[in-house]
Design a protein around this motif. Structure first.
Motif, PDB file in Angstrom:
ATOM      1  N   GLU A  36     -28.294 -35.200  -0.975  1.00 58.47           N
ATOM      2  CA  GLU A  36     -29.644 -35.734  -1.166  1.00 58.47           C
ATOM      3  C   GLU A  36     -30.181 -35.344  -2.534  1.00 58.47           C
ATOM      4  OE1 GLU A  36     -32.658 -34.964   1.750  1.00 58.47           O
ATOM      5  OE2 GLU A  36     -31.207 -35.191   3.376  1.00 58.47           O
ATOM      6  N   PRO A  37     -30.922 -36.241  -3.182  1.00 59.43           N
ATOM      7  CA  PRO A  37     -31.512 -35.884  -4.472  1.00 59.43           C
ATOM      8  C   PRO A  37     -32.492 -34.715  -4.324  1.00 59.43           C
ATOM      9  CG  PRO A  37     -31.760 -38.231  -4.012  1.00 59.43           C
ATOM     10  CD  PRO A  37     -31.277 -37.592  -2.755  1.00 59.43           C
ATOM     11  N   ILE A  38     -32.576 -33.889  -5.357  1.00 56.36           N
ATOM     12  CA  ILE A  38     -33.499 -32.758  -5.359  1.00 56.36           C
ATOM     13  C   ILE A  38     -34.690 -33.148  -6.202  1.00 56.36           C
ATOM     14  CG2 ILE A  38     -33.815 -30.340  -6.023  1.00 56.36           C
ATOM     15  CD1 ILE A  38     -30.720 -30.066  -5.751  1.00 56.36           C
ATOM     16  N   ARG A  39     -35.886 -32.969  -5.663  1.00 58.58           N
ATOM     17  CA  ARG A  39     -37.084 -33.374  -6.397  1.00 58.58           C
ATOM     18  C   ARG A  39     -37.970 -32.159  -6.622  1.00 58.58           C
ATOM     19  NH1 ARG A  39     -41.128 -38.350  -4.988  1.00 58.58           N
ATOM     20  NH2 ARG A  39     -42.164 -38.277  -6.994  1.00 58.58           N
ATOM     21  N   ILE A  40     -38.301 -31.909  -7.890  1.00 55.22           N
ATOM     22  CA  ILE A  40     -39.197 -30.800  -8.234  1.00 55.22           C
ATOM     23  C   ILE A  40     -40.237 -31.358  -9.202  1.00 55.22           C
ATOM     24  CG2 ILE A  40     -39.383 -28.501  -9.253  1.00 55.22           C
ATOM     25  CD1 ILE A  40     -36.462 -28.038  -8.481  1.00 55.22           C
ATOM     26  N   GLY A  41     -41.508 -31.330  -8.782  1.00 57.20           N
ATOM     27  CA  GLY A  41     -42.532 -32.002  -9.576  1.00 57.20           C
ATOM     28  C   GLY A  41     -42.132 -33.472  -9.702  1.00 57.20           C
ATOM     29  N   PRO A  73     -39.307 -27.383  -2.957  1.00 57.99           N
ATOM     30  CA  PRO A  73     -38.559 -28.538  -2.499  1.00 57.99           C
ATOM     31  C   PRO A  73     -37.925 -28.233  -1.152  1.00 57.99           C
ATOM     32  CG  PRO A  73     -37.413 -27.421  -4.281  1.00 57.99           C
ATOM     33  CD  PRO A  73     -38.727 -26.748  -4.133  1.00 57.99           C
ATOM     34  N   ALA A  74     -37.920 -29.215  -0.294  1.00 56.08           N
ATOM     35  CA  ALA A  74     -37.255 -29.017   0.996  1.00 56.08           C
ATOM     36  C   ALA A  74     -35.789 -28.786   0.707  1.00 56.08           C
ATOM     37  CB  ALA A  74     -37.420 -30.257   1.853  1.00 56.08           C
ATOM     38  N   PRO A  75     -35.152 -27.958   1.498  1.00 49.70           N
ATOM     39  CA  PRO A  75     -33.724 -27.809   1.284  1.00 49.70           C
ATOM     40  C   PRO A  75     -33.081 -29.181   1.402  1.00 49.70           C
ATOM     41  CG  PRO A  75     -34.474 -26.633   3.271  1.00 49.70           C
ATOM     42  CD  PRO A  75     -35.676 -27.238   2.633  1.00 49.70           C
ATOM     43  N   ALA A  76     -32.600 -29.680   0.297  1.00 51.08           N
ATOM     44  CA  ALA A  76     -32.027 -31.014   0.317  1.00 51.08           C
ATOM     45  C   ALA A  76     -30.703 -30.956   1.061  1.00 51.08           C
ATOM     46  CB  ALA A  76     -31.811 -31.511  -1.105  1.00 51.08           C
ATOM     47  N   THR A 112     -37.136 -36.175   0.023  1.00 55.79           N
ATOM     48  CA  THR A 112     -36.775 -35.789  -1.321  1.00 55.79           C
ATOM     49  C   THR A 112     -36.308 -36.968  -2.167  1.00 55.79           C
ATOM     50  OG1 THR A 112     -34.632 -35.206  -0.461  1.00 55.79           O
ATOM     51  CG2 THR A 112     -36.167 -33.411  -0.787  1.00 55.79           C
ATOM     52  N   GLY A 113     -36.016 -38.063  -1.541  1.00 50.85           N
ATOM     53  CA  GLY A 113     -35.512 -39.197  -2.311  1.00 50.85           C
ATOM     54  C   GLY A 113     -36.596 -39.750  -3.223  1.00 50.85           C
ATOM     55  N   ALA A 114     -36.233 -40.138  -4.441  1.00 43.43           N
ATOM     56  CA  ALA A 114     -37.214 -40.615  -5.404  1.00 43.43           C
ATOM     57  C   ALA A 114     -37.923 -41.862  -4.896  1.00 43.43           C
ATOM     58  CB  ALA A 114     -36.523 -40.903  -6.727  1.00 43.43           C
ATOM     59  N   LYS A 115     -37.225 -42.658  -4.126  1.00 39.57           N
ATOM     60  CA  LYS A 115     -37.827 -43.919  -3.707  1.00 39.57           C
ATOM     61  C   LYS A 115     -38.561 -43.775  -2.377  1.00 39.57           C
ATOM     62  CE  LYS A 115     -34.272 -46.532  -5.987  1.00 39.57           C
ATOM     63  NZ  LYS A 115     -32.877 -46.427  -5.626  1.00 39.57           N
ATOM     64  N   ASP A 116     -38.377 -42.652  -1.699  1.00 34.58           N
ATOM     65  CA  ASP A 116     -39.035 -42.490  -0.415  1.00 34.58           C
ATOM     66  C   ASP A 116     -40.501 -42.189  -0.620  1.00 34.58           C
ATOM     67  OD1 ASP A 116     -36.570 -42.765   0.727  1.00 34.58           O
ATOM     68  OD2 ASP A 116     -36.185 -40.615   0.806  1.00 34.58           O
ATOM     69  N   ALA A 117     -41.346 -42.956   0.070  1.00 34.57           N
ATOM     70  CA  ALA A 117     -42.776 -42.669  -0.003  1.00 34.57           C
ATOM     71  C   ALA A 117     -43.051 -41.379   0.759  1.00 34.57           C
ATOM     72  CB  ALA A 117     -43.542 -43.827   0.599  1.00 34.57           C
ATOM     73  N   VAL A 118     -44.065 -40.657   0.321  1.00 26.86           N
ATOM     74  CA  VAL A 118     -44.531 -39.496   1.075  1.00 26.86           C
ATOM     75  C   VAL A 118     -45.166 -40.039   2.353  1.00 26.86           C
ATOM     76  CG1 VAL A 118     -46.198 -37.607   1.101  1.00 26.86           C
ATOM     77  CG2 VAL A 118     -44.905 -38.112  -0.986  1.00 26.86           C
ATOM     78  N   SER A 119     -44.771 -39.483   3.508  1.00 23.17           N
ATOM     79  CA  SER A 119     -45.312 -40.010   4.759  1.00 23.17           C
ATOM     80  C   SER A 119     -46.497 -39.173   5.230  1.00 23.17           C
ATOM     81  CB  SER A 119     -44.215 -40.054   5.815  1.00 23.17           C
ATOM     82  OG  SER A 119     -43.705 -38.763   6.021  1.00 23.17           O
TER      83      SER A 119
END
Ligand code: CA
Length: 247
Positions: free
Chosen positions: A137-142, A130-133, A4-11
């Protein structure tokens, strides 16, 4: 597990035995900011999925050691949240149906273009709840990220400046995406738990929150911005952006 982190790449765990397709897709995904873990067998794919947090599995169905359908089924059993896209050279409908029944979310028939793969990934990742943050943890939606701990709001990688009440309002709505939140509970949480007076201040704050998000979105298109929907006589609801919105 969805990061969910803005800087984390999608793995992306990429299970594919074909060296040419493998190298091409791996390089293409990397160049678009995905973290790619490429493995060539079903057994090693399952082992990697167990070893590392994975957002997406790209799964070739024709693998040397196992039937890709069995790999999909096992992945789904063990990782309920992972997005599984199957890749099949066999365009027979039956493979696709069996694959989707086994728990895959979508499929691509080979040969597919990288552009199509990337568009499909974007659409799926936006649509996913969104995964339950975890706490903090930052919450990311779209493309919207709300970091409640740091009191930051980001659209894509750009900061959106919000006033304190606007931020608090947004922070409540992003914690309940797709759910109606009543005016009373918003007033109680953002303003004062003993508030019994007029709630015009809520509408004014909501309008200015919408304006700021829209202004940030129009400065940064294309963007997948959740909608803040008014529920007349009740309250508000934050709706995650639909597939390919703003794309
Ligand atoms: Ca293959």
């Amino acid at each position: 597990m969805r990061t969910t982190g803005a800087k984390d790449a999608v793995s992306v765990l990429f299970i594919e035995d074909d060296e040419v397709i493998g190298r091409h897709v791996e390089a293409g995904l990397r160049s678009h900011g995905y973290a790619v873990n490429w493995t060539r067998t079903g057994g090693s794919g399952l082992a990697e999925a167990a070893r590392l947090p994975t957002d997406v599995v790209l799964l070739d169905l024709g693998l040397p050691d196992m039937d890709g359908i069995d790999v999909a089924r096992q992945l789904r059993d063990e990782h309920s949240n992972v997005l599984i896209l199957i890749l099949t050279a066999r365009s027979e409908e039956i493979d696709v149906i069996v694959g989707l029944d086994a728990g895959a979310d979508d499929y691509l028939v080979k040969p597919f273009s990288l552009t199509v793969l990337l568009a499909r990934l974007r659409a799926h990742l936006r649509r996913r709840p969104p995964a339950p943050a975890g706490p903090g943890e930052p919450i990311r939606i779209g493309d919207l990220t709300v970091d409640i701990t740091a009191r930051r709001c980001l659209l894509g990688d750009r900061e959106v400046e919000l006033r304190p009440k606007e931020f608090e309002l947004l922070a409540i709505l992003v914690r309940h995406p797709g759910e109606a939140v009543s005016r009373e509970s918003l007033m109680a949480e953002v303003w004062d738990e003993n508030w019994f007076g007029p709630t015009k201040t809520l509408d004014v704050t909501m309008s200015s929150l919408r304006r700021r998000l829209q202004a940030a979105a129009s400065a940064y298109p294309p963007v997948a911005l959740p909608a803040l929907t008014t529920l007349r006589g009740h309250g508000y609801r934050l709706d995650p952006p639909g597939p390919l919105d703003g794309n």
